[in-house]
Design a protein around this motif. Sequence first.
Motif, PDB file in Angstrom:
ATOM      1  N   UNK A  61      28.428  61.033  50.375  1.00  0.00           N
ATOM      2  CA  UNK A  61      27.801  61.734  49.675  1.00  0.00           C
ATOM      3  C   UNK A  61      28.305  61.253  48.561  1.00  0.00           C
ATOM      4  N   UNK A  62      27.066  60.506  47.974  1.00  0.00           N
ATOM      5  CA  UNK A  62      27.457  60.296  45.893  1.00  0.00           C
ATOM      6  C   UNK A  62      27.815  61.427  45.124  1.00  0.00           C
ATOM      7  N   UNK A  63      28.656  61.507  45.259  1.00  0.00           N
ATOM      8  CA  UNK A  63      29.212  63.121  44.423  1.00  0.00           C
ATOM      9  C   UNK A  63      30.583  62.586  43.519  1.00  0.00           C
ATOM     10  N   UNK A  64      30.702  63.431  42.184  1.00  0.00           N
ATOM     11  CA  UNK A  64      32.435  62.470  42.066  1.00  0.00           C
ATOM     12  C   UNK A  64      33.488  62.508  42.476  1.00  0.00           C
ATOM     13  N   UNK A  65      33.898  62.976  43.307  1.00  0.00           N
ATOM     14  CA  UNK A  65      34.588  63.294  44.789  1.00  0.00           C
ATOM     15  C   UNK A  65      34.577  60.971  44.875  1.00  0.00           C
ATOM     16  N   UNK A  66      33.194  60.801  45.936  1.00  0.00           N
ATOM     17  CA  UNK A  66      32.855  59.532  45.304  1.00  0.00           C
ATOM     18  C   UNK A  66      33.230  58.373  44.597  1.00  0.00           C
ATOM     19  N   UNK A  67      33.068  59.069  43.264  1.00  0.00           N
ATOM     20  CA  UNK A  67      33.816  58.208  42.323  1.00  0.00           C
ATOM     21  C   UNK A  67      34.724  57.868  42.193  1.00  0.00           C
ATOM     22  N   UNK A  68      35.720  59.024  42.428  1.00  0.00           N
ATOM     23  CA  UNK A  68      37.139  58.791  42.168  1.00  0.00           C
ATOM     24  C   UNK A  68      38.143  58.353  43.163  1.00  0.00           C
ATOM     25  N   UNK A  69      37.032  58.100  44.893  1.00  0.00           N
ATOM     26  CA  UNK A  69      37.985  57.447  45.795  1.00  0.00           C
ATOM     27  C   UNK A  69      38.327  55.990  45.705  1.00  0.00           C
ATOM     28  N   UNK A  70      36.796  55.803  44.770  1.00  0.00           N
ATOM     29  CA  UNK A  70      36.559  54.410  45.022  1.00  0.00           C
ATOM     30  C   UNK A  70      36.949  53.653  43.811  1.00  0.00           C
ATOM     31  N   UNK A  71      37.498  54.505  42.678  1.00  0.00           N
ATOM     32  CA  UNK A  71      38.299  54.337  41.542  1.00  0.00           C
ATOM     33  C   UNK A  71      39.798  54.242  42.431  1.00  0.00           C
ATOM     34  N   UNK A  72      40.234  54.759  43.335  1.00  0.00           N
ATOM     35  CA  UNK A  72      41.393  54.930  44.156  1.00  0.00           C
ATOM     36  C   UNK A  72      41.527  53.086  44.931  1.00  0.00           C
ATOM     37  N   UNK A  73      39.987  53.295  45.026  1.00  0.00           N
ATOM     38  CA  UNK A  73      41.017  51.661  46.147  1.00  0.00           C
ATOM     39  C   UNK A  73      40.355  50.125  45.071  1.00  0.00           C
ATOM     40  N   UNK A  74      40.218  50.258  43.604  1.00  0.00           N
ATOM     41  CA  UNK A  74      40.711  49.950  42.771  1.00  0.00           C
ATOM     42  C   UNK A  74      41.553  49.495  42.448  1.00  0.00           C
ATOM     43  N   UNK A  75      42.781  50.724  42.161  1.00  0.00           N
ATOM     44  CA  UNK A  75      43.458  50.576  41.303  1.00  0.00           C
ATOM     45  C   UNK A  75      44.674  50.661  42.941  1.00  0.00           C
ATOM     46  N   UNK A  76      44.166  50.312  44.011  1.00  0.00           N
ATOM     47  CA  UNK A  76      44.928  50.103  45.056  1.00  0.00           C
ATOM     48  C   UNK A  76      45.059  48.372  45.423  1.00  0.00           C
ATOM     49  N   UNK A  77      43.578  48.227  45.071  1.00  0.00           N
ATOM     50  CA  UNK A  77      43.128  46.853  45.559  1.00  0.00           C
ATOM     51  C   UNK A  77      43.977  45.878  44.743  1.00  0.00           C
ATOM     52  N   UNK A  78      43.940  46.117  43.864  1.00  0.00           N
ATOM     53  CA  UNK A  78      44.973  45.723  42.200  1.00  0.00           C
ATOM     54  C   UNK A  78      46.301  45.807  41.985  1.00  0.00           C
ATOM     55  N   UNK A  79      46.979  46.681  42.674  1.00  0.00           N
ATOM     56  CA  UNK A  79      48.229  46.229  42.699  1.00  0.00           C
ATOM     57  C   UNK A  79      48.481  45.991  43.968  1.00  0.00           C
ATOM     58  N   UNK A  80      47.693  45.814  45.177  1.00  0.00           N
ATOM     59  CA  UNK A  80      48.380  45.316  46.050  1.00  0.00           C
ATOM     60  C   UNK A  80      47.502  43.508  45.709  1.00  0.00           C
TER      61      UNK A  80
END
Length: 311
Positions: A61-80
């Motif tokens: 679903x192309x919605x704001x929730x998807x963008x939030x999930x993507x931003x979370x993955x970016x943060x988690x990847x950077x933290x890793x």
Amino acid sequence: MSPEEIEAHAQAAIDKGSASFAAAARMFDRQTRLSVVLLYAWCRHCDDVIDGQSLGSRTLQTDSEGLERLAGLMRQTAAALDGAPDGPAFAGLALVARRHELAREDLYEHLEGFGMDVRGERYETLAQLLVYCHRVAGVVGLMMARIMGVTDTPTLARAADLGLAFQLTNIVRDIVDDAKAGRVYVPLDWVMEEGLSPDNLGDPAHAEAVARLRRRLVLAAEPYYASARAGIDRLPRRSALAIAAAHGIYRRIGLKLVADAAMPYNHRVSTTRGEKLVEFGRAATIAASPRLRRGEPPVPPSPFRQRAALR
């Protein structure tokens, strides 16, 4: 988590997520296989998070929730990458990135491919589609090649070609299911040439037109498979064995789709156990053959080559 628990989690992810790649990955030497599986598990996790699935089919679903999930993955990847992983997929990423000095920009570019999905992007031309394919799969080919010890740009480019070809095959196989979920990857100029619209690709009444689109995508993948085949000869023997097997299995899926245009419209094509065994035999021949590197095919255009030429 212990390294053993992280590796067990990653192995479970590849076993459930891709039978074809899991079978080919068993042919790597143990250390390479572990690193490949760890990288795959991170890629699989990110894909599932974006889709809201757990090793399931795409219902994006192309919605704001998807963008939030993507931003979370970016943060988690950077933290890793900074030494603070959150969860087994990111702990595995931290291990493999440190072990093989994977580039942050490659990992972030892969996530940007998911961003194209989240934003619901569609592709007017094949050239635009290839950018997407490189981000979601070609860049994974680059990282896999680095895990195998590849450092020279020409061979890395051929590794990216293989990932790109794999993604084109995935698109061919999933045209109908993707369309029903609101995702269209086929170049829109091709769709218009068939007198179709993106909204009716999932309609069985247009099966013949969709079969023609599938054929065009399979033919578009062929130069990238040919390029990747030339790169296999530059890999270590065990890695060549595994990659040649994956190359043959995935390519066969596309060729099966083209060969049987009368196949049920919603049937998902895969390779049989017997077909996999045939490809394993061919892979063994390729890996054991003298590496003469004669008559290599011309390199096809790709986003990676375009970028490398600018450096």
